[in-house]
Design an enzyme around this catalytic site. Sequence first.
Site, PDB file in Angstrom:
ATOM      1  N   ARG A 164       0.820  -1.221   0.000  1.00  0.00           N
ATOM      2  CA  ARG A 164       0.000   0.000   0.000  1.00  0.00           C
ATOM      3  C   ARG A 164       0.850   1.266   0.000  1.00  0.00           C
ATOM      4  O   ARG A 164       0.568   2.223  -0.722  1.00  0.00           O
ATOM      5  CB  ARG A 164      -0.886   0.022   1.251  1.00  0.00           C
ATOM      6  CG  ARG A 164      -1.910  -1.087   1.316  1.00  0.00           C
ATOM      7  CD  ARG A 164      -2.755  -0.893   2.582  1.00  0.00           C
ATOM      8  NE  ARG A 164      -3.549  -2.039   2.872  1.00  0.00           N
ATOM      9  CZ  ARG A 164      -3.162  -3.043   3.671  1.00  0.00           C
ATOM     10  NH1 ARG A 164      -1.982  -3.026   4.261  1.00  0.00           N
ATOM     11  NH2 ARG A 164      -3.968  -4.064   3.903  1.00  0.00           N
ATOM     12  N   ILE A 165       1.903   1.265   0.829  1.00  0.00           N
ATOM     13  CA  ILE A 165       2.713   2.493   0.946  1.00  0.00           C
ATOM     14  C   ILE A 165       3.516   2.721  -0.336  1.00  0.00           C
ATOM     15  O   ILE A 165       3.591   3.846  -0.849  1.00  0.00           O
ATOM     16  CB  ILE A 165       3.624   2.422   2.197  1.00  0.00           C
ATOM     17  CG1 ILE A 165       2.768   2.312   3.463  1.00  0.00           C
ATOM     18  CG2 ILE A 165       4.537   3.650   2.272  1.00  0.00           C
ATOM     19  CD1 ILE A 165       3.536   1.972   4.738  1.00  0.00           C
ATOM     20  N   ARG A 185       8.028  -8.864  -4.377  1.00  0.00           N
ATOM     21  CA  ARG A 185       8.009 -10.326  -4.328  1.00  0.00           C
ATOM     22  C   ARG A 185       7.022 -10.876  -5.358  1.00  0.00           C
ATOM     23  O   ARG A 185       7.313 -11.786  -6.102  1.00  0.00           O
ATOM     24  CB  ARG A 185       7.590 -10.746  -2.919  1.00  0.00           C
ATOM     25  CG  ARG A 185       8.129 -12.050  -2.447  1.00  0.00           C
ATOM     26  CD  ARG A 185       7.853 -12.189  -0.980  1.00  0.00           C
ATOM     27  NE  ARG A 185       6.722 -11.325  -0.593  1.00  0.00           N
ATOM     28  CZ  ARG A 185       5.735 -11.685   0.203  1.00  0.00           C
ATOM     29  NH1 ARG A 185       5.708 -12.884   0.704  1.00  0.00           N
ATOM     30  NH2 ARG A 185       4.769 -10.856   0.524  1.00  0.00           N
ATOM     31  N   ILE A 244      12.602   3.916   4.101  1.00  0.00           N
ATOM     32  CA  ILE A 244      11.559   4.150   5.124  1.00  0.00           C
ATOM     33  C   ILE A 244      10.978   2.798   5.558  1.00  0.00           C
ATOM     34  O   ILE A 244       9.901   2.746   6.133  1.00  0.00           O
ATOM     35  CB  ILE A 244      10.438   5.099   4.640  1.00  0.00           C
ATOM     36  CG1 ILE A 244       9.745   4.544   3.383  1.00  0.00           C
ATOM     37  CG2 ILE A 244      10.944   6.493   4.416  1.00  0.00           C
ATOM     38  CD1 ILE A 244       8.398   5.212   3.104  1.00  0.00           C
ATOM     39  N   ARG A 246      12.656  -0.625   7.116  1.00  0.00           N
ATOM     40  CA  ARG A 246      13.098  -1.069   8.431  1.00  0.00           C
ATOM     41  C   ARG A 246      14.618  -1.095   8.437  1.00  0.00           C
ATOM     42  O   ARG A 246      15.246  -1.348   7.391  1.00  0.00           O
ATOM     43  CB  ARG A 246      12.631  -2.502   8.727  1.00  0.00           C
ATOM     44  CG  ARG A 246      11.255  -2.618   9.343  1.00  0.00           C
ATOM     45  CD  ARG A 246      11.186  -2.035  10.757  1.00  0.00           C
ATOM     46  NE  ARG A 246       9.878  -2.176  11.346  1.00  0.00           N
ATOM     47  CZ  ARG A 246       8.875  -1.297  11.236  1.00  0.00           C
ATOM     48  NH1 ARG A 246       9.039  -0.183  10.563  1.00  0.00           N
ATOM     49  NH2 ARG A 246       7.720  -1.519  11.839  1.00  0.00           N
ATOM     50  N   GLU A 275      18.592   0.637  15.579  1.00  0.00           N
ATOM     51  CA  GLU A 275      18.076   1.919  16.082  1.00  0.00           C
ATOM     52  C   GLU A 275      17.561   1.759  17.513  1.00  0.00           C
ATOM     53  O   GLU A 275      17.130   0.668  17.886  1.00  0.00           O
ATOM     54  CB  GLU A 275      16.976   2.457  15.140  1.00  0.00           C
ATOM     55  CG  GLU A 275      15.721   1.598  15.071  1.00  0.00           C
ATOM     56  CD  GLU A 275      14.715   2.142  14.046  1.00  0.00           C
ATOM     57  OE1 GLU A 275      15.072   2.332  12.884  1.00  0.00           O
ATOM     58  OE2 GLU A 275      13.560   2.342  14.466  1.00  0.00           O
ATOM     59  N   HIS A 293      12.890   7.644  12.670  1.00  0.00           N
ATOM     60  CA  HIS A 293      11.764   6.719  12.466  1.00  0.00           C
ATOM     61  C   HIS A 293      10.426   7.451  12.664  1.00  0.00           C
ATOM     62  O   HIS A 293       9.648   7.102  13.563  1.00  0.00           O
ATOM     63  CB  HIS A 293      11.889   5.514  13.408  1.00  0.00           C
ATOM     64  CG  HIS A 293      11.088   4.333  12.961  1.00  0.00           C
ATOM     65  ND1 HIS A 293      11.476   3.031  13.203  1.00  0.00           N
ATOM     66  CD2 HIS A 293       9.908   4.230  12.284  1.00  0.00           C
ATOM     67  CE1 HIS A 293      10.572   2.199  12.713  1.00  0.00           C
ATOM     68  NE2 HIS A 293       9.619   2.900  12.139  1.00  0.00           N
ATOM     69  N   ILE A 294      10.194   8.453  11.812  1.00  0.00           N
ATOM     70  CA  ILE A 294       9.004   9.304  11.988  1.00  0.00           C
ATOM     71  C   ILE A 294       8.042   9.251  10.804  1.00  0.00           C
ATOM     72  O   ILE A 294       7.150  10.098  10.693  1.00  0.00           O
ATOM     73  CB  ILE A 294       9.398  10.790  12.231  1.00  0.00           C
ATOM     74  CG1 ILE A 294      10.306  11.309  11.094  1.00  0.00           C
ATOM     75  CG2 ILE A 294      10.050  10.973  13.584  1.00  0.00           C
ATOM     76  CD1 ILE A 294      10.447  12.821  11.069  1.00  0.00           C
TER      77      ILE A 294
HETATM   78  C1  DGY Z   1       5.147   1.068  11.327  1.00  0.00           C
HETATM   79  O1  DGY Z   1       3.958   1.236  11.600  1.00  0.00           O
HETATM   80  O2  DGY Z   1       5.594  -0.001  10.911  1.00  0.00           O
HETATM   81  C2  DGY Z   1       6.047   2.224  11.543  1.00  0.00           C
HETATM   82  O3  DGY Z   1       7.317   1.981  11.025  1.00  0.00           O
HETATM   83  C3  DGY Z   1       6.126   2.531  13.019  1.00  0.00           C
HETATM   84  O4  DGY Z   1       6.769   1.453  13.641  1.00  0.00           O
END
Ligand code: DGY
Length: 333
Positions: A164-165, A185, A244, A246, A275, A293-294
């Site tokens: 989705r992102i 994938r 963005i 992990r 982190e 991580h925002i």
């Molecule tokens: C998520 O929702 O996965 C963001 O990275 C916050 O952890």
Amino acid sequence: MTKDNPSPKPKILVARAIFPEALAKLEESFEVRSNQADHVWTPEELKKELASVAGALVTGSERIDAGALSQAAKLKIVANISVGYNNFDIQAITAAGVMATNTPEVLTDTTADFGFALLMATARRVTESEHWLRAGNWLKWSIASNPLGVDVHHTTLGIIGMGRIGQGIAKRALGFDMNVIYYNRSRLSETHEKACQATYVSKEELLRTADHVVLVLPYTAQNHHTIGAKEIALMKPTATLINIARGGIVDDAALAQALKEKRLFAAGLDVFEGEPQVHPELLKLSNVVLAPHIASSTEKTRRAMVDLAIDNLSAALAGKKPPSLINEEVFKG
Ligand code: DGY
């Protein structure tokens, strides 16, 4: 149960500080043990905290595995306040008969916005320019003696991880007339590809041809160091890399080395291996934008994430199926 002696409220744990209004809502239905001091508990402390509760709200900082669950005989649900759930050992949670939930959808657009913001800041050297200005270097407007960036518009955007992102970022890229390629994938349906005008390519082709590479894939053991020295060597020296996803998806040491040697133009990182520690070599570099991580961090979205986690926990403890249940096999409806 009588009117004078109602059945006791189920005990739950809120493992990290949440909004006071959300805590008050939980206290209406549950006996809440909360951690408003926001300590990150050790595995031993977490195990003890989980031992007496029927449900727990946790974040990505709490590792839920067989050890954490070893005394949690009453636990029915662990509700992550996060869409990513690499802090969950799903096999161990399922084996313990515990429901696991996350917070998808509510953060998609906010996170996609941030992915694009980090891409823009990285390509156009926004934070580096600000530091340069604050250090008193801006003595006159000039053609080329101030930081020069690379373009975003009319370039090729490569997205690795097209959930989705990733699709949200692709849609934003259309407004910048970008050519969008992606690797995932599994390939998207024709309808989804059309909606974001994205072309499926191999990971290698993506790395070789993209001007900007954005990582939005979930962390799994197989995805560890999806981008390492070998992959960076395939990228254009003028390219940017945005993570963005992990920490652990990128080999941060290899990335720092490549940025130092200018084998990549710049990187934008919201997540890091180990982190909140950041690789010390990254901290020394000016061609990297660093964020703590925002990506999902707007007030509206963080509240929506907490609310969804509460809905998941409340449903499970009322014997209903939680809206975002990960391990469906545990639900005995
Ligand atoms: C998520 O929702 O996965 C963001 O990275 C916050 O952890």
